[in-house]
Motif scaffolding. Structure first.
Motif, PDB file in Angstrom:
ATOM      1  N   ARG A  57       3.177  -1.910   0.979  1.00 58.22           N
ATOM      2  CA  ARG A  57       3.785  -2.760  -0.046  1.00 58.22           C
ATOM      3  C   ARG A  57       3.966  -4.194   0.463  1.00 58.22           C
ATOM      4  O   ARG A  57       4.584  -4.425   1.496  1.00 58.22           O
ATOM      5  N   ASN A  58       3.384  -5.134  -0.275  1.00 57.60           N
ATOM      6  CA  ASN A  58       3.466  -6.570   0.002  1.00 57.60           C
ATOM      7  C   ASN A  58       2.876  -6.991   1.348  1.00 57.60           C
ATOM      8  O   ASN A  58       3.216  -8.043   1.874  1.00 57.60           O
ATOM      9  N   GLU A  59       1.974  -6.200   1.904  1.00 51.84           N
ATOM     10  CA  GLU A  59       1.246  -6.585   3.123  1.00 51.84           C
ATOM     11  C   GLU A  59      -0.158  -7.000   2.703  1.00 51.84           C
ATOM     12  O   GLU A  59      -1.064  -6.180   2.596  1.00 51.84           O
ATOM     13  N   PHE A  60      -0.321  -8.301   2.448  1.00 53.01           N
ATOM     14  CA  PHE A  60      -1.576  -8.814   1.916  1.00 53.01           C
ATOM     15  C   PHE A  60      -2.352  -9.684   2.894  1.00 53.01           C
ATOM     16  O   PHE A  60      -3.539  -9.899   2.709  1.00 53.01           O
ATOM     17  N   LEU A  61      -1.685 -10.232   3.888  1.00 49.13           N
ATOM     18  CA  LEU A  61      -2.334 -11.217   4.748  1.00 49.13           C
ATOM     19  C   LEU A  61      -2.914 -10.582   6.006  1.00 49.13           C
ATOM     20  O   LEU A  61      -2.433  -9.555   6.484  1.00 49.13           O
ATOM     21  N   ASP A  62      -3.961 -11.232   6.540  1.00 47.65           N
ATOM     22  CA  ASP A  62      -4.572 -10.771   7.782  1.00 47.65           C
ATOM     23  C   ASP A  62      -3.578 -10.961   8.934  1.00 47.65           C
ATOM     24  O   ASP A  62      -2.517 -11.572   8.755  1.00 47.65           O
ATOM     25  N   PRO A  63      -3.882 -10.427  10.129  1.00 48.77           N
ATOM     26  CA  PRO A  63      -2.935 -10.527  11.251  1.00 48.77           C
ATOM     27  C   PRO A  63      -2.566 -11.968  11.632  1.00 48.77           C
ATOM     28  O   PRO A  63      -1.507 -12.203  12.207  1.00 48.77           O
ATOM     29  N   TYR A  64      -3.423 -12.926  11.293  1.00 42.29           N
ATOM     30  CA  TYR A  64      -3.143 -14.325  11.609  1.00 42.29           C
ATOM     31  C   TYR A  64      -2.347 -15.015  10.505  1.00 42.29           C
ATOM     32  O   TYR A  64      -1.899 -16.148  10.661  1.00 42.29           O
ATOM     33  N   GLY A  65      -2.210 -14.357   9.368  1.00 42.73           N
ATOM     34  CA  GLY A  65      -1.449 -14.902   8.257  1.00 42.73           C
ATOM     35  C   GLY A  65      -2.126 -16.048   7.529  1.00 42.73           C
ATOM     36  O   GLY A  65      -1.458 -16.849   6.883  1.00 42.73           O
TER      37      GLY A  65
ATOM     38  N   ARG B  22      11.474 -16.329  -9.021  1.00 39.00           N
ATOM     39  CA  ARG B  22      11.878 -17.656  -8.577  1.00 39.00           C
ATOM     40  C   ARG B  22      10.941 -18.100  -7.455  1.00 39.00           C
ATOM     41  O   ARG B  22      10.487 -17.263  -6.660  1.00 39.00           O
ATOM     42  N   PHE B  23      10.638 -19.386  -7.392  1.00 38.50           N
ATOM     43  CA  PHE B  23       9.796 -19.938  -6.332  1.00 38.50           C
ATOM     44  C   PHE B  23      10.366 -19.577  -4.960  1.00 38.50           C
ATOM     45  O   PHE B  23       9.645 -19.173  -4.049  1.00 38.50           O
ATOM     46  N   ALA B  24      11.683 -19.677  -4.822  1.00 37.60           N
ATOM     47  CA  ALA B  24      12.344 -19.401  -3.544  1.00 37.60           C
ATOM     48  C   ALA B  24      12.307 -17.924  -3.150  1.00 37.60           C
ATOM     49  O   ALA B  24      12.583 -17.589  -2.000  1.00 37.60           O
ATOM     50  N   ASP B  25      11.943 -17.031  -4.093  1.00 37.68           N
ATOM     51  CA  ASP B  25      11.885 -15.598  -3.786  1.00 37.68           C
ATOM     52  C   ASP B  25      10.725 -15.235  -2.859  1.00 37.68           C
ATOM     53  O   ASP B  25      10.742 -14.168  -2.234  1.00 37.68           O
ATOM     54  N   ILE B  26       9.695 -16.085  -2.808  1.00 35.23           N
ATOM     55  CA  ILE B  26       8.556 -15.826  -1.931  1.00 35.23           C
ATOM     56  C   ILE B  26       8.629 -16.819  -0.773  1.00 35.23           C
ATOM     57  O   ILE B  26       8.533 -18.024  -0.986  1.00 35.23           O
ATOM     58  N   PRO B  27       8.815 -16.330   0.446  1.00 37.36           N
ATOM     59  CA  PRO B  27       8.883 -17.242   1.587  1.00 37.36           C
ATOM     60  C   PRO B  27       7.560 -18.000   1.765  1.00 37.36           C
ATOM     61  O   PRO B  27       6.488 -17.514   1.387  1.00 37.36           O
ATOM     62  N   ASN B  28       7.654 -19.176   2.354  1.00 37.16           N
ATOM     63  CA  ASN B  28       6.467 -19.971   2.650  1.00 37.16           C
ATOM     64  C   ASN B  28       5.485 -19.178   3.511  1.00 37.16           C
ATOM     65  O   ASN B  28       5.892 -18.452   4.411  1.00 37.16           O
ATOM     66  N   ARG B  29       4.200 -19.308   3.182  1.00 38.33           N
ATOM     67  CA  ARG B  29       3.103 -18.646   3.904  1.00 38.33           C
ATOM     68  C   ARG B  29       3.188 -17.121   3.849  1.00 38.33           C
ATOM     69  O   ARG B  29       2.826 -16.426   4.784  1.00 38.33           O
ATOM     70  N   ARG B  30       3.653 -16.625   2.699  1.00 39.86           N
ATOM     71  CA  ARG B  30       3.743 -15.184   2.460  1.00 39.86           C
ATOM     72  C   ARG B  30       3.145 -14.858   1.101  1.00 39.86           C
ATOM     73  O   ARG B  30       2.958 -15.732   0.263  1.00 39.86           O
ATOM     74  N   ALA B  31       2.896 -13.582   0.872  1.00 39.59           N
ATOM     75  CA  ALA B  31       2.341 -13.110  -0.387  1.00 39.59           C
ATOM     76  C   ALA B  31       3.179 -11.937  -0.887  1.00 39.59           C
ATOM     77  O   ALA B  31       3.684 -11.139  -0.097  1.00 39.59           O
ATOM     78  N   THR B  32       3.308 -11.855  -2.214  1.00 41.15           N
ATOM     79  CA  THR B  32       4.085 -10.787  -2.840  1.00 41.15           C
ATOM     80  C   THR B  32       3.302 -10.238  -4.021  1.00 41.15           C
ATOM     81  O   THR B  32       2.662 -10.988  -4.755  1.00 41.15           O
TER      82      THR B  32
END
Length: 135
Positions: free
Chosen positions: A66-74, A11-21
């Motif tokens: 697991r699910n840590e894809f973004l740099d420290p600044y996001g 679901r679109f809502a399953d991934i929070p805004n500005r996050r990666a899964t």
């Protein structure tokens, strides 16, 4: 397979805004063989972006946990192994050992509130004989 075939992955809502899964999928090739496909889906506002979860430098998964894809600044995808960073919108490596190379994009669309993958054929869940009720 029709080029318009789509498969809902979440679901679109399953991934929070500005996050990666990350998702692990099983695809079916033209010859019927199966292949594992690991992808990362980024949600940025109302937009979703998808890439194969594989650093072009040495083919390891990007997420260091697991699910840590973004740099420290996001604001960029980051390879946990060597620290290469990638623009979210293009997948282009802008820093690190693979600078100038690109992540492989994955075609995604949002339909009826679901994030769907387009252009691949997935193995669909089939009940196993053990999971069927015995009377």
């Amino acid at each position: 397979m029709s080029p318009n075939t789509v498969y809902a992955i979440c679901r679109f809502a399953d991934i929070p805004n500005r996050r990666a899964t990350g998702f692990h999928l099983m695809t079916v090739n033209e010859d019927g063989s199966r292949r594992s496909l690991s992808i990362v889906v980024v949600r940025w506002g109302k937009k979703v972006l998808g890439y194969v979860n594989e650093c072009p430098h040495n083919r390891v998964n990007l997420d260091w946990e697991r699910n840590e894809f973004l740099d420290p600044y996001g604001v960029r995808l980051m390879c946990g192994k060597h620290g290469s960073t990638f623009e979210l919108g293009t997948g282009r490596c802008v820093e690190g050992p693979c600078k100038g190379r690109d992540l492989r994009p994955v075609a995604l669309t949002v339909l009826d509130g679901d994030i769907c993958i387009v252009g691949v054929r997935l193995v669909e869940d089939e009940p196993s004989p053990e999971s069927e009720a015995h009377v």
